[in-house]
Write a protein that holds these residues in place. Structure first.
Motif, PDB file in Angstrom:
ATOM      1  N   TYR A   1      -7.201  -0.036  -0.802  1.00 51.19           N
ATOM      2  CA  TYR A   1      -8.639  -0.212  -0.991  1.00 51.19           C
ATOM      3  C   TYR A   1      -9.336   1.031  -0.455  1.00 51.19           C
ATOM      4  CZ  TYR A   1     -13.127  -2.547  -1.258  1.00 51.19           C
ATOM      5  OH  TYR A   1     -14.407  -2.885  -1.588  1.00 51.19           O
ATOM      6  N   GLU A   2      -9.413   2.080  -1.279  1.00 54.68           N
ATOM      7  CA  GLU A   2     -10.041   3.327  -0.867  1.00 54.68           C
ATOM      8  C   GLU A   2     -11.299   3.556  -1.686  1.00 54.68           C
ATOM      9  OE1 GLU A   2      -8.056   6.858   0.361  1.00 54.68           O
ATOM     10  OE2 GLU A   2      -6.162   6.140  -0.467  1.00 54.68           O
ATOM     11  N   ARG A   3     -12.119   4.511  -1.232  1.00 57.43           N
ATOM     12  CA  ARG A   3     -13.270   4.892  -2.045  1.00 57.43           C
ATOM     13  C   ARG A   3     -12.745   5.750  -3.196  1.00 57.43           C
ATOM     14  NH1 ARG A   3     -16.715   9.136  -2.245  1.00 57.43           N
ATOM     15  NH2 ARG A   3     -15.770  10.171  -0.461  1.00 57.43           N
TER      16      ARG A   3
ATOM     17  N   PRO B   1       0.824  -1.206   0.000  1.00 58.34           N
ATOM     18  CA  PRO B   1       0.000   0.000   0.000  1.00 58.34           C
ATOM     19  C   PRO B   1       0.860   1.259   0.000  1.00 58.34           C
ATOM     20  CG  PRO B   1       0.104  -0.908   2.213  1.00 58.34           C
ATOM     21  CD  PRO B   1       0.926  -1.816   1.345  1.00 58.34           C
ATOM     22  N   GLU B   2       2.163   1.093   0.213  1.00 64.68           N
ATOM     23  CA  GLU B   2       3.125   2.200   0.203  1.00 64.68           C
ATOM     24  C   GLU B   2       4.508   1.571   0.087  1.00 64.68           C
ATOM     25  OE1 GLU B   2       4.278   4.059   3.756  1.00 64.68           O
ATOM     26  OE2 GLU B   2       3.532   2.488   5.060  1.00 64.68           O
ATOM     27  N   MET B   3       5.530   2.379  -0.126  1.00 62.74           N
ATOM     28  CA  MET B   3       6.868   1.842  -0.384  1.00 62.74           C
ATOM     29  C   MET B   3       7.774   1.894   0.846  1.00 62.74           C
ATOM     30  SD  MET B   3       8.225   0.418  -2.966  1.00 62.74           S
ATOM     31  CE  MET B   3       9.673   0.104  -3.980  1.00 62.74           C
ATOM     32  N   THR B   4       7.461   2.728   1.824  1.00 60.91           N
ATOM     33  CA  THR B   4       8.415   2.987   2.910  1.00 60.91           C
ATOM     34  C   THR B   4       8.808   1.722   3.691  1.00 60.91           C
ATOM     35  OG1 THR B   4       7.393   5.151   2.993  1.00 60.91           O
ATOM     36  CG2 THR B   4       8.949   4.656   4.745  1.00 60.91           C
ATOM     37  N   PRO B   5       7.876   0.827   4.059  1.00 64.96           N
ATOM     38  CA  PRO B   5       8.293  -0.396   4.753  1.00 64.96           C
ATOM     39  C   PRO B   5       9.213  -1.280   3.897  1.00 64.96           C
ATOM     40  CG  PRO B   5       5.961   0.011   5.092  1.00 64.96           C
ATOM     41  CD  PRO B   5       6.411   0.964   4.025  1.00 64.96           C
TER      42      PRO B   5
ATOM     43  N   TYR C   1       4.898   5.501  12.036  1.00 65.58           N
ATOM     44  CA  TYR C   1       6.360   5.473  12.077  1.00 65.58           C
ATOM     45  C   TYR C   1       7.034   6.836  12.090  1.00 65.58           C
ATOM     46  CZ  TYR C   1       5.546   5.293   6.923  1.00 65.58           C
ATOM     47  OH  TYR C   1       5.110   5.493   5.637  1.00 65.58           O
ATOM     48  N   TYR C   2       6.288   7.916  11.899  1.00 70.41           N
ATOM     49  CA  TYR C   2       6.962   9.221  11.871  1.00 70.41           C
ATOM     50  C   TYR C   2       7.428   9.640  13.258  1.00 70.41           C
ATOM     51  CZ  TYR C   2       5.455   9.760   7.050  1.00 70.41           C
ATOM     52  OH  TYR C   2       5.270   9.577   5.707  1.00 70.41           O
ATOM     53  N   THR C   3       8.634  10.214  13.302  1.00 74.60           N
ATOM     54  CA  THR C   3       9.223  10.568  14.604  1.00 74.60           C
ATOM     55  C   THR C   3       9.603  12.037  14.720  1.00 74.60           C
ATOM     56  OG1 THR C   3      11.367   9.912  13.703  1.00 74.60           O
ATOM     57  CG2 THR C   3      10.205   8.267  15.033  1.00 74.60           C
TER      58      THR C   3
HETATM   59  P1  HAM Z   1       0.948   9.127   1.900  1.00 73.11           P
HETATM   60  O1  HAM Z   1       0.639  10.507   2.411  1.00 73.11           O
HETATM   61  O2  HAM Z   1       0.076   8.037   2.305  1.00 73.11           O
HETATM   62  O3  HAM Z   1       2.468   8.839   2.305  1.00 73.11           O
HETATM   63  O4  HAM Z   1       0.972   9.176   0.319  1.00 73.11           O
HETATM   64  C1  HAM Z   1       1.779  10.096  -0.377  1.00 73.11           C
HETATM   65  C2  HAM Z   1       1.065  10.632  -1.608  1.00 73.11           C
HETATM   66  O5  HAM Z   1       0.623   9.541  -2.411  1.00 73.11           O
HETATM   67  C3  HAM Z   1      -0.201  11.429  -1.343  1.00 73.11           C
HETATM   68  O6  HAM Z   1       0.102  12.745  -1.000  1.00 73.11           O
HETATM   69  C4  HAM Z   1      -0.897  11.308  -2.686  1.00 73.11           C
HETATM   70  O7  HAM Z   1      -0.268  12.152  -3.656  1.00 73.11           O
HETATM   71  C5  HAM Z   1      -0.566   9.897  -3.090  1.00 73.11           C
HETATM   72  N1  HAM Z   1      -1.655   8.974  -2.710  1.00 73.11           N
HETATM   73  C6  HAM Z   1      -1.831   8.316  -1.536  1.00 73.11           C
HETATM   74  N2  HAM Z   1      -2.923   7.522  -1.562  1.00 73.11           N
HETATM   75  C7  HAM Z   1      -3.450   7.667  -2.799  1.00 73.11           C
HETATM   76  C8  HAM Z   1      -4.571   7.096  -3.490  1.00 73.11           C
HETATM   77  N3  HAM Z   1      -5.386   6.227  -2.911  1.00 73.11           N
HETATM   78  N4  HAM Z   1      -4.800   7.463  -4.767  1.00 73.11           N
HETATM   79  C9  HAM Z   1      -3.976   8.338  -5.391  1.00 73.11           C
HETATM   80  N5  HAM Z   1      -2.902   8.898  -4.809  1.00 73.11           N
HETATM   81  C10 HAM Z   1      -2.647   8.590  -3.534  1.00 73.11           C
HETATM   82  C11 HAM Z   1       3.100   7.652   2.130  1.00 73.11           C
HETATM   83  O8  HAM Z   1       2.697   6.769   1.442  1.00 73.11           O
HETATM   84  C12 HAM Z   1       4.468   7.592   2.805  1.00 73.11           C
HETATM   85  N6  HAM Z   1       4.972   6.235   2.671  1.00 73.11           N
HETATM   86  C13 HAM Z   1       5.375   8.627   2.180  1.00 73.11           C
HETATM   87  C14 HAM Z   1       6.793   8.606   2.699  1.00 73.11           C
HETATM   88  C15 HAM Z   1       7.901   8.278   1.977  1.00 73.11           C
HETATM   89  N7  HAM Z   1       7.176   8.928   3.926  1.00 73.11           N
HETATM   90  C16 HAM Z   1       8.492   8.793   4.012  1.00 73.11           C
HETATM   91  N8  HAM Z   1       8.938   8.403   2.839  1.00 73.11           N
END
Ligand code: HAM
Length: 419
Positions: free
Chosen positions: A114-116, A82-86, A263-265
């Motif tokens: 899984y978002e709306r 769902p994200e790359m950081t982990p 995880y943010y500190t």
């Molecule tokens: P996040 O705020 O969940 O952070 O997502 C970062 C960006 O991804 C959002 O500002 C938005 O541009 C895009 N985004 C997130 N969810 C969606 C979605 N469902 N549809 C379209 N775009 C979306 C993170 O994911 C952290 N891992 C960021 C990070 C990297 N922190 C440290 N390093």
């Protein structure tokens, strides 16, 4: 007979036809070039991860409501990232003895939540991740500089967007100074997070519940009467001032930027479009010093941010910054008759060796219709190759947009089309 299969993609995800893919890739090419200017190197990983990776320290909302998780044929629980950081933290931890720190890394993975589905939010998006791992020296400044550098590379101006910053350390130390318990602090941060979604009076009323003594944490920060809290706040203000001195005028303190990940500190920040057309965050990130050590070993300082293609394209479209892009070949080689096809293929072969992309016409339309087709395909140049062209080793090269025509020899054709 059974119903034919539907052609629409799964809910909340997109198909990219060549034109849209070319547009997205040209946006990413710009992002890649910009990040490389700052010394960032690209990495990648599989979208499949073990489910546990997200269950210890990411975000309850994401883990409980938004992950795509399944059990594979070997009974392993698997999650589509769902994200790359982990993943990044895992990769760094796996090679922490070999890697040369600090790492300046970026990646453009597709991620799944899984978002709306709504404007700015889908179930799969491409997300540019930019992270600096292994140093604290100037790291916060570097993040803001990168955000601004990426935006400016699209010609965006400071007035088009705002970088809202806050700090987990600041909020926690203010909550502690006021006397909030851990549970109350969590609720308080939740309230700040919802501030912009509720009427102002309601927010003020709710704040009162967190005012032990005279002030709630936010009032304490602004009053500047507590030494520890002041020091944290000063460091945010000084970051804002440094950015200003570098010509980045759109960084502001915003206590409502809380960020959902556990995880943010330290520093947390989000970037917003100033056009109300695009209300969802464009970028988000922060410091996460404890994530790499979840895999063992000492903690490693880490900070980064990410931005999705959906919100970025909306931003660029709204402000008219979207670069023009095409995946069409450079040149359409027309064939007056079927017999001319080998001639056209031979010329195409020469041109391809000179790195010119060529489409050779293989159908049966007349030359006029071939020219029309070339235009429709978005190809810039047209030339027909017949017997007389082969004899003279030259073609009449037509620039389709202007209609201009020039006779060019085969040997000069590559250079002409490229220019
Ligand atoms: P996040 O705020 O969940 O952070 O997502 C970062 C960006 O991804 C959002 O500002 C938005 O541009 C895009 N985004 C997130 N969810 C969606 C979605 N469902 N549809 C379209 N775009 C979306 C993170 O994911 C952290 N891992 C960021 C990070 C990297 N922190 C440290 N390093």
């Amino acid at each position: 007979m059974s119903e034919p299969l539907g052609t629409e993609p799964y809910k909340g995800v997109r198909d990219f036809y060549p034109e849209e893919w070319a547009r997205l890739q040209s946006v990413f090419a710009n992002v890649r070039n910009t990040l490389r200017l700052y010394g960032y190197e690209e990495y990648n990983a599989s979208p499949l991860e073990r489910a546990e990776l997200y269950e210890s320290k990411t975000s309850e909302e994401i883990v409980n409501e938004q992950t795509y998780t399944f059990t594979d044929r070997g009974d392993r629980r698997v999650t589509l990232r769902p994200e790359m950081t982990p993943t990044l933290a895992r990769m760094v931890a796996a090679k922490r003895r070999e890697l040369i720190f600090p790492l300046r890394w970026f990646s453009i993975p597709n991620v799944f939540r899984y978002e709306r589905p709504q404007r700015g939010r889908l179930r799969e998006h491409y997300q540019v991740n930019v992270d600096l791992i292994g140093t604290t020296e100037g790291a916060e400044r570097e993040m803001i500089r990168l955000v601004s550098g990426v935006m400016k590379s699209f010609n965006a101006e400071d007035a088009d967007y705002v970088i809202r910053i806050n700090s987990r350390t600041l909020m926690n130390s203010a909550a502690k100074a006021v006397g909030l318990t851990e549970e109350e602090t969590k609720d308080y941060l939740g309230l700040l997070d919802r501030k912009n979604k509720m009427p102002a009076e309601k927010f003020e009323e709710a704040r009162e519940a967190f005012s032990k003594g005279e002030m709630d944490p936010l009032a304490l920060i602004l009053a500047r009467t507590n030494k520890d809290v002041d020091a944290e706040y000063e460091s945010l203000l000084s970051l804002i001032a440094t950015c200003k001195s570098e010509g980045i005028e759109n960084v502001i303190f915003d206590p409502t930027v809380v960020r959902g990940f556990l995880y943010y500190t330290g520093l947390v920040f989000e970037v917003f479009d100033t056009d109300p057309e695009n209300p969802r965050a464009l970028m988000g990130g922060g410091r996460y010093d404890g994530l790499v050590s979840l895999f063992g070993g000492e903690s490693v300082p880490a900070i980064g941010f990410a931005f999705g293609d959906v919100t970025l394209i909306d931003f660029l479209t709204t402000h008219n910054y979207l670069p023009r892009a095409s995946s069409a070949p450079h040149l359409f080689l027309g064939t007056p008759s079927k017999e001319d096809l080998p001639r056209a293929e031979a010329l195409a072969h020469l041109l391809r060796r000179a790195r010119i992309s060529v489409l050779v016409y293989t159908g049966t339309k007349g030359l006029g219709d071939q020219i029309k087709e070339a235009s429709k395909r978005g190809i810039q140049y047209f030339a027909a190759v017949g017997e007389s062209e082969d004899t003279s080793q030259s073609v009449k090269l037509k620039h389709l947009e202007s209609g201009e025509e020039r006779v060019i020899t085969y040997s000069a054709l590559g250079a002409e089309v490229r220019s």
